[in-house]
Structures are given as C-alpha cells and as structure tokens.
Design a protein around this motif. Structure first.
Motif, PDB file in Angstrom:
ATOM      1  N   ASP A  41       1.032  -1.445  -0.004  1.00 37.31           N
ATOM      2  CA  ASP A  41       0.467   0.186   0.213  1.00 37.31           C
ATOM      3  C   ASP A  41       0.920   1.027   0.132  1.00 37.31           C
ATOM      4  OD1 ASP A  41      -2.107  -1.453   0.266  1.00 37.31           O
ATOM      5  OD2 ASP A  41      -3.076  -1.023   2.366  1.00 37.31           O
TER       6      ASP A  41
ATOM      7  N   ARG B  66       2.060   1.422  -3.222  1.00 38.08           N
ATOM      8  CA  ARG B  66       1.189   2.168  -4.680  1.00 38.08           C
ATOM      9  C   ARG B  66       0.328   3.498  -4.455  1.00 38.08           C
ATOM     10  NH1 ARG B  66      -3.884  -0.217  -1.962  1.00 38.08           N
ATOM     11  NH2 ARG B  66      -3.527   1.628  -0.838  1.00 38.08           N
ATOM     12  N   ASP B  67       1.076   4.481  -3.235  1.00 36.40           N
ATOM     13  CA  ASP B  67       0.968   5.049  -2.958  1.00 36.40           C
ATOM     14  C   ASP B  67       2.626   6.489  -3.326  1.00 36.40           C
ATOM     15  OD1 ASP B  67      -1.297   5.102  -2.038  1.00 36.40           O
ATOM     16  OD2 ASP B  67      -1.601   4.804   0.149  1.00 36.40           O
TER      17      ASP B  67
ATOM     18  N   TYR C  14       5.462   5.783  -1.734  1.00 37.86           N
ATOM     19  CA  TYR C  14       6.469   6.300  -0.616  1.00 37.86           C
ATOM     20  C   TYR C  14       7.834   5.636  -1.248  1.00 37.86           C
ATOM     21  CZ  TYR C  14       2.894   7.636   3.794  1.00 37.86           C
ATOM     22  OH  TYR C  14       2.511   8.273   4.125  1.00 37.86           O
TER      23      TYR C  14
END
Length: 82
Positions: free
Chosen positions: A36, A39-40, A42
């Motif tokens: 996650d 995907r964001d 980072y």
C-alpha cells in the motif's frame, strides 16, 4: 491455493503472528501495508522513516522477494490457471 516460494524467506506467514497474515520476518509489519505504501508513492527511505526497525536494504529485499514470488511459475500456474 497458492504455495509460497521464497528466495530469502523474508516474507512469512504464521498463524501465531497477525492471524497468519503475510509479514516481514521478525516483525509484525504486514506485506500488504508495504505494498500500500509503495502504491501511494512512498520510497524505501520513507517506509524506513515510518518503520525504523526496517532497514532500507531489508525493504528493498522484500520488494525483490515479492517480485520473485509474483513472477514464479508456481504463482502463475496456481493462482491464474484458467
């Protein structure tokens, strides 16, 4: 059912840890959380800043292991068989 094949065994699943959710070995950090965050947008360094117990090297090795797992013949044949 998919069988996990691991090159470094950094990704583990143990019913006694987080109810069997896949985590980074030696931690309670779920693999789904790492995915996650990636995907964001980072970076490994940003994830390390959030979870200092994970070195950037370990994070990168986990990413490599995920790549290996999803590209393995075992994953493709067992998870996506028509």
């Amino acid at each position: 059912m998919c069988h996990n094949i691991s090159m470094n065994k950094l990704i583990i699943s143990d019913p006694k840890i987080m109810g069997g959710e896949s985590v980074i070995k030696g931690t309670r950090v779920p693999i789904s959380l790492i995915l996650d965050l990636l995907r964001d947008g980072y970076s490994s360094e940003a994830i390390h800043n959030l979870y200092p117990q994970l070195s950037t090297g370990k994070i990168n090795s986990v990413i490599d292991e995920i790549h290996f797992l999803i590209n393995s013949d075992n994953f493709r044949s067992n998870c996506y068989a028509a």
